[in-house]
Design an enzyme around this catalytic site. Structure first.
Site, PDB file in Angstrom:
ATOM      1  N   ASP A 112      -3.123 -14.493   6.922  1.00 32.28           N
ATOM      2  CA  ASP A 112      -1.982 -13.578   7.039  1.00 32.28           C
ATOM      3  C   ASP A 112      -0.828 -14.548   7.278  1.00 32.28           C
ATOM      4  O   ASP A 112       0.501 -14.253   7.321  1.00 32.28           O
ATOM      5  CB  ASP A 112      -2.047 -12.975   8.189  1.00 32.28           C
ATOM      6  CG  ASP A 112      -2.082 -11.353   7.683  1.00 32.28           C
ATOM      7  OD1 ASP A 112      -1.858 -11.073   6.485  1.00 32.28           O
ATOM      8  OD2 ASP A 112      -2.382 -10.335   8.496  1.00 32.28           O
ATOM      9  N   GLN A 154      -5.332  -5.762  10.546  1.00 33.48           N
ATOM     10  CA  GLN A 154      -4.003  -4.839  10.149  1.00 33.48           C
ATOM     11  C   GLN A 154      -3.270  -4.428  11.131  1.00 33.48           C
ATOM     12  O   GLN A 154      -3.424  -4.016  12.224  1.00 33.48           O
ATOM     13  CB  GLN A 154      -4.650  -3.771   9.337  1.00 33.48           C
ATOM     14  CG  GLN A 154      -3.721  -2.878   8.432  1.00 33.48           C
ATOM     15  CD  GLN A 154      -3.054  -3.766   7.282  1.00 33.48           C
ATOM     16  OE1 GLN A 154      -3.802  -4.641   6.898  1.00 33.48           O
ATOM     17  NE2 GLN A 154      -2.116  -3.222   6.980  1.00 33.48           N
ATOM     18  N   LYS A 182      -7.440  -3.847   0.025  1.00 37.30           N
ATOM     19  CA  LYS A 182      -7.895  -5.478   0.357  1.00 37.30           C
ATOM     20  C   LYS A 182      -9.366  -5.825   0.134  1.00 37.30           C
ATOM     21  O   LYS A 182      -9.751  -6.678  -0.548  1.00 37.30           O
ATOM     22  CB  LYS A 182      -7.528  -5.844   1.565  1.00 37.30           C
ATOM     23  CG  LYS A 182      -5.980  -5.877   1.667  1.00 37.30           C
ATOM     24  CD  LYS A 182      -5.548  -6.190   3.283  1.00 37.30           C
ATOM     25  CE  LYS A 182      -3.975  -6.180   3.083  1.00 37.30           C
ATOM     26  NZ  LYS A 182      -3.220  -6.012   4.456  1.00 37.30           N
TER      27      LYS A 182
END
Ligand code: GUN
Length: 305
Positions: free
Chosen positions: A122, A99, A55
Site C-alpha cells: 500500500d 483496509q 481486491k
C-alpha cells in the site's frame, strides 16, 4: 467547446492486470513462489467491504495466492496487530494490506507501522513514504501510482506541465505530488498541491494543464475551474443518494463531470477512471514484492530524484 477525450481507466487496468498475470506465469516457470496478498478488513463499512471483495477477485484472476481476514468492529488494536504479525511472518504472503479507515479504538498509524516495509504494498509505511520523498526505490501508494500510469499510457505530457492537485491526504494528494515531481517519464511536472484552506483555489485550478481532484467532495470541481483543453483527473468516489438507482445511491467523482466534459481536453469518468487502476497497481506492487523475495530484479522503471 467540444467533447473531451475520455480516459478509459478500466481498459488500461485490464491491460496491466494481463501484464501482471504474465509476470506470475514467469515466476512460476522459474520455480519461484507465486505472489501472495493478505488483506485485513475490520468492521462492516460497506464501501470497504466492496473494495476488499474486488481486491480478492483481482488476486484470483491474476493467479495470486490471497488471504482475507475479516475481523469484527470491536477488534482491539492488539488483536489487529497480532493478525498483521501473522501475515508478516507468512512466507507465502508478499503484500499485507489493512483496509482503511479503521474503527476509532484503533491507532491507524500504529497498525501501518507494524507492517513490514518490504510487504507494505500500500506504500503507507513511513519507510516507504520516506523513500518516496528522497527518490529511493520502495512501494508508493496504489491510487497515485494508478494516476501516473494512466497519464503515461494515454500519452498525456506531464513534463513541465503546471499540475494542480486538490487534496493533501497521505493516501493520494501528498504521494501523487511527489511522484509527479520526480525526474523521468510520466513525471517532471510542476506541481501545486492545494487543499481546503487554499486561497483563490478556483483561480489556481484554472491555470492547470493537468487538474487532479482528490479531496473527496462530490462535484466540487465545476466547469469554471477548468482551463479549456486541460486534462482533468478525478480521483473521487462519492456515494450520493439516488432513489432511482438500484442500490439507492450512485457513485460520483469530485468533478462535475457533465459540465467538465464540455471544457476539458481529456477527462477520467467515475466510475471507470482512476478506480480500476488502483487495484491493478496493488497487484503490480505485490508482484514486485514477490520478485524481490525471490531475489529477482524489479520489472518496473523507477523514477528517482
Ligand atoms: N481505503 C481507501 N483506499 C485505500 C487504500 O488504497 N489502501 C487501504 N489500505 N485502505 C484504503
Amino acid at each position: 467547446m467540444g467533447q473531451a477525450r475520455i480516459l478509459d481507466g478500466k481498459a488500461l487496468a485490464e491491460q496491466i492486470r494481463g501484464e501482471v498475470a504474465d509476470g506470475v506465469r514467469k515466476l512460476k516457470e522459474g520455480g519461484a513462489r507465486i505472489p501472495g496478498l493478505g488483506v485485513v478488513l475490520v468492521g462492516d463499512n460497506p464501501a470497504s467491504r466492496a473494495y476488499v471483495t474486488m481486491k480478492g477477485k483481482a488476486c484470483q484472476a491474476a493467479g495470486f495466492h490471497s488471504v482475507q481476514m475479516d475481523l469484527p468492529e470491536q477488534t482491539t488494536q492488539e488483536e489487529l496487530l497480532a493478525k498483521v504479525r501473522e501475515l508478516n511472518a507468512d512466507e507465502a504472503i508478499h503484500g499485507v494490506l489493512v483496509q482503511l479507515p479503521l474503527p476509532p479504538q484503533i491507532d491507524e498509524m500504529a497498525v501501518v507501522r507494524s507492517i513490514l516495509p518490504e510487504k507494505d504494498v500500500d506504500g503507507l509505511h513511513p519507510v516507504n513514504a520516506g523513500n518516496l520523498v528522497i527518490g529511493l526505490p520502495g512501494f508508493a501508494p496504489c491510487t497515485p501510482l494508478g494516476v501516473c500510469e494512466l497519464l503515461t499510457r494515454t500519452g498525456i505530457e506531464t513534463k513541465g506541465c503546471f499540475t494542480v492537485i486538490i487534496g493533501r491526504s497521505n493516501l493520494v494528494g501528498k504521494p501523487l505530488a511527489l511522484l509527479l515531481s520526480r525526474k523521468g517519464k510520466g513525471a517532471d511536472a510542476t506541481v501545486c498541491m492545494c487543499h481546503s484552506r487554499t486561497q483563490d483555489l478556483a483561480d489556481i485550478a484554472r491555470r492547470a494543464d493537468i487538474l487532479i481532484a482528490a479531496m473527496g467532495r462530490a462535484h466540487f470541481v465545476t466547469a469554471d475551474m477548468i482551463k479549456p483543453g486541460a486534462t482533468v483527473i478525478d480521483v473521487g468516489i462519492n456515494r450520493v443518494e439516488d432513489p432511482s438507482a438500484k442500490r439507492g445511491y450512485r457513485l460520483v467523482g469530485d468533478v462535475d463531470y457533465e459540465a467538465a466534459v464540455q471544457v476539458a481536453g481529456a477527462i477520467t469518468p467515475v466510475p471507470g477512471g482512476v478506480g480500476p487502476l488502483t487495484i491493478a497497481m496493488l497487484l503490480r506492487n505485490t508482484l514486485e514484492s514477490a520478485r524481490a523475495a525471490a531475489g529477482l530484479p524489479s520489472a518496473v522503471t523507477h523514477n528517482g530524484g
